[in-house]
Design a protein around this motif. Sequence first.
Motif, short mmCIF file in Angstrom:
data_model
loop_
_atom_site.label_atom_id
_atom_site.label_comp_id
_atom_site.label_asym_id
_atom_site.label_seq_id
_atom_site.Cartn_x
_atom_site.Cartn_y
_atom_site.Cartn_z
N GLU A 293 0.81 -1.22 0.00
CA GLU A 293 0.00 0.00 0.00
C GLU A 293 0.84 1.27 0.00
OE1 GLU A 293 -3.70 -1.45 2.73
OE2 GLU A 293 -1.73 -1.44 3.70
N THR A 294 2.16 1.15 0.03
CA THR A 294 3.02 2.32 0.15
C THR A 294 3.49 2.84 -1.21
OG1 THR A 294 5.06 1.02 0.31
CG2 THR A 294 3.86 1.45 2.36
N PRO A 295 3.71 4.13 -1.32
CA PRO A 295 4.26 4.66 -2.58
C PRO A 295 5.67 4.15 -2.84
CG PRO A 295 4.15 6.37 -0.88
CD PRO A 295 3.40 5.20 -0.36
N GLU A 296 6.41 3.85 -1.77
CA GLU A 296 7.77 3.33 -1.95
C GLU A 296 7.75 1.98 -2.68
OE1 GLU A 296 7.81 5.50 2.11
OE2 GLU A 296 6.45 4.25 0.94
N TYR A 297 6.74 1.17 -2.36
CA TYR A 297 6.67 -0.14 -3.02
C TYR A 297 6.39 0.03 -4.51
CZ TYR A 297 5.45 -4.92 -4.17
OH TYR A 297 5.42 -6.16 -4.76
N LYS A 298 5.50 0.96 -4.87
CA LYS A 298 5.23 1.19 -6.28
C LYS A 298 6.49 1.62 -7.02
CE LYS A 298 2.24 3.66 -9.54
NZ LYS A 298 1.18 4.67 -9.71
N LEU A 299 7.30 2.47 -6.38
CA LEU A 299 8.57 2.88 -6.99
C LEU A 299 9.49 1.68 -7.20
CD1 LEU A 299 9.32 6.18 -5.01
CD2 LEU A 299 8.65 6.00 -7.42
N ALA A 300 9.49 0.76 -6.24
CA ALA A 300 10.33 -0.43 -6.37
C ALA A 300 9.87 -1.30 -7.54
CB ALA A 300 10.30 -1.23 -5.07
N VAL A 301 8.55 -1.43 -7.69
CA VAL A 301 8.01 -2.20 -8.82
C VAL A 301 8.40 -1.55 -10.14
CG1 VAL A 301 5.88 -2.93 -9.97
CG2 VAL A 301 6.11 -3.18 -7.49
N PHE A 308 14.03 -5.21 -15.95
CA PHE A 308 13.66 -6.34 -16.80
C PHE A 308 13.52 -5.90 -18.26
CE2 PHE A 308 10.48 -8.91 -18.97
CZ PHE A 308 11.02 -10.18 -18.82
N LYS A 309 12.83 -4.78 -18.48
CA LYS A 309 12.59 -4.30 -19.84
C LYS A 309 13.89 -4.04 -20.58
CE LYS A 309 10.26 -0.59 -22.40
NZ LYS A 309 9.46 0.66 -22.28
N ALA A 318 14.78 -14.58 -14.74
CA ALA A 318 13.60 -13.76 -14.96
C ALA A 318 12.42 -14.58 -15.43
CB ALA A 318 13.91 -12.67 -15.99
N GLY A 319 12.66 -15.77 -15.96
CA GLY A 319 11.59 -16.61 -16.48
C GLY A 319 10.74 -17.20 -15.37
N SER A 320 9.59 -17.70 -15.76
CA SER A 320 8.63 -18.22 -14.77
C SER A 320 9.14 -19.46 -14.06
CB SER A 320 7.30 -18.52 -15.46
OG SER A 320 7.47 -19.45 -16.52
N LYS A 321 10.02 -20.23 -14.70
CA LYS A 321 10.53 -21.44 -14.08
C LYS A 321 11.75 -21.19 -13.21
CE LYS A 321 8.83 -24.68 -17.59
NZ LYS A 321 9.18 -25.75 -18.56
N GLY A 322 12.37 -20.02 -13.36
CA GLY A 322 13.53 -19.69 -12.55
C GLY A 322 14.77 -20.45 -12.98
N GLY A 323 15.85 -20.28 -12.22
CA GLY A 323 17.11 -20.94 -12.53
C GLY A 323 17.98 -21.00 -11.28
N ASP A 324 19.20 -21.50 -11.44
CA ASP A 324 20.13 -21.66 -10.32
C ASP A 324 21.02 -20.43 -10.24
OD1 ASP A 324 22.06 -22.37 -8.47
OD2 ASP A 324 22.18 -24.44 -9.14
N ALA A 325 20.64 -19.47 -9.39
CA ALA A 325 21.38 -18.21 -9.29
C ALA A 325 22.80 -18.45 -8.79
CB ALA A 325 20.65 -17.24 -8.37
N LYS A 510 1.54 -12.54 -8.87
CA LYS A 510 0.95 -11.51 -9.72
C LYS A 510 1.85 -10.27 -9.80
CE LYS A 510 -3.65 -13.10 -8.39
NZ LYS A 510 -4.83 -12.82 -7.52
N LEU A 511 2.42 -9.92 -8.66
CA LEU A 511 3.31 -8.76 -8.64
C LEU A 511 4.59 -9.03 -9.43
CD1 LEU A 511 2.76 -7.83 -4.89
CD2 LEU A 511 1.97 -6.52 -6.87
N THR A 512 5.08 -10.27 -9.37
CA THR A 512 6.25 -10.63 -10.18
C THR A 512 5.93 -10.52 -11.67
OG1 THR A 512 7.14 -12.09 -8.48
CG2 THR A 512 7.87 -12.49 -10.74
N ASP A 513 4.71 -10.91 -12.06
CA ASP A 513 4.31 -10.77 -13.45
C ASP A 513 4.35 -9.31 -13.89
OD1 ASP A 513 3.96 -13.46 -13.90
OD2 ASP A 513 1.79 -13.44 -13.53
N ILE A 514 3.96 -8.41 -12.99
CA ILE A 514 4.02 -6.98 -13.31
C ILE A 514 5.47 -6.53 -13.45
CG2 ILE A 514 3.52 -4.66 -12.45
CD1 ILE A 514 1.00 -5.83 -11.12
N LYS A 515 6.32 -6.96 -12.51
CA LYS A 515 7.73 -6.57 -12.57
C LYS A 515 8.41 -7.08 -13.84
CE LYS A 515 8.10 -6.95 -7.54
NZ LYS A 515 8.70 -7.75 -6.43
N ARG A 516 7.98 -8.26 -14.29
CA ARG A 516 8.61 -8.88 -15.47
C ARG A 516 7.98 -8.41 -16.78
NH1 ARG A 516 11.41 -10.01 -11.67
NH2 ARG A 516 12.20 -12.07 -11.09
N GLY A 517 6.99 -7.52 -16.69
CA GLY A 517 6.38 -7.00 -17.91
C GLY A 517 5.32 -7.91 -18.49
N ARG A 518 4.93 -8.94 -17.77
CA ARG A 518 3.90 -9.85 -18.27
C ARG A 518 2.49 -9.30 -17.99
NH1 ARG A 518 7.98 -13.77 -16.44
NH2 ARG A 518 7.05 -13.89 -14.34
#
Length: 552
Positions: A293-301, A308-309, A318-325, A510-518
């Motif tokens: 609910e904070t404006p700081e979180y929206k800035l982070a997104v 990502f873009k 960045a993919g939905s299945k992830g990887g071994d970082a 859902k928020l990750t989908d927004i961050k990833r541009g999906r």
Amino acid sequence: MSTNRRTFLGLVGMGAATVAGGPLLSGCSREPGSTGTATNADAATAVVPDYAPVQLVQPDIKGIPPVVDGYVTYPKTTVAAITAKPGSSGKPISATTPWWGPPPPATGQNAYVDAVNTALGVPVEFSVQDGNTYSEKVNAMVGARDVPELLVIPGWDIGRIARFSEGVHVLFEDLTPYLAKEKGANYPMLAGLPTAAWKDSVWGGKLMGVPFPTDNPFPFALFHRKDLAEAAGLADPANLDELYAYGKKLTDAGKGVWAFGEISAEVEQALGVPGSQQGWRKNADGTLVHKYETPEYKLAVEYMIKVFKDGLMHPELAGSKGGDANALLRAGKVVCWQGGLGVWRGMQRDETRNNPAFNLQPIKVFGAAAGQKPVRWQGTPGIIWTFLKKDLGRPRVEELLRVLNWNAAPFGTKEYELREYGVEGTHFTRAADSTPVTNDLYTKEFANQFGFLGGRPAVIVGGADVPHYAQDMLTWCNDAIQYAEPDPWTGIKVETPTRIATIQQPTEDKLTDIKRGRRPITDLESVVTEWRNTGGDEAREFYAKVLADNGR
């Protein structure tokens, strides 16, 4: 539901078979009907051992509490902290523990386990389970009410066990009569574990488990391959604009190199986004606000959308299945990512054997912009617990506690050395500075089997194989502690209400989908509204009630 001690104990008293809403213990994820619980902080104080630290070696570097102390060198000599063998019955002890690596040989075929068992005077027979699927294993065990005498459960797996705060009293022994207050002196190594970790081991006003204290108040840091950054002529970033420029400079998709793995939480902390109890903050007027609910979180997104873009994050991560970082970082395919501080020592030690220039370092904490103060989220004082099976009888419980007491021997003791490194000449040799240097047999046989049992007083230990690690770790931590986020719920064990626990991961997805541009950024408001309507506002009331019941 009221969260005070009296009402909570009344709930537990409804019986072991069922409670309204379904079985008391379930072999699946959280079930409907749990409105959350919280242990009263004052009640917890009355049932934990009196703290009596055991420090045999003076530290080289003092940590600023709650940061632990550091040792640059290993002691030339060690001392025996426990003179009598803990075991007396000769009856094997069954224990189940997790491990994130290849399964070790079993008891009787494992020289490391056999050596420790000899020192204990009673054999511990381990069932070592894959840590990646451990929650499923534990859920099946508790669902069937078929647990070993010693069951190790990480905190993140406790959160996946339905109604654990009630079921813990059904399956496991109440340790209050054995360890509360001055009784802890009967087990002096356990009494040397920090009080905050013990308070984190109280469910329903009773001491129900032995904690494995965290060795760092911070769950993770922003790590980078400093050797690769320096080779590119880059200084450490000191704000979010510099971090982005750092990412642009280091990313070269044509060569298979990307600057970043996951860094969302680090960006949020730089912006001052709250993190207590999965994202809550108490405002000056006493109201609660969630990070969504904070404006700081929206800035982070918005920042992560740009990362990502612009192709600065490794596509596997960045993919939905992830990887071994970790593997990508080791290979230099990723240069910077947020990782747990526990990964640092082992990765630095392993990689420098083949690449002496390898230099993994956490980036000094910074704010979003010059002069802007960040926050550092803190983890729980205990991260893993050992539970004793219920109704074993007092003599057996005392024997098990003596075994756990042995396992809690601190740095500088012979018990610590055997537990951590095995047998000299078999599992390790010594460097010139006395540091144990482990071999392939150790790697094959060691799965921290005994380390998980009973915890240990946490310290940061360096050595010849990681000569700068202790100094670097304490330097970073002692700086970061000034930004530690105050947690209004400190000292209160909270079990999140089912509705919020259930919606947390789908919301994050859902928020990750927004961050990833999906999904478009315009969906952020509707995702947060949905979160509020399906449990977020209920959680706000619950957390406010927890604070009120504790006079906060």
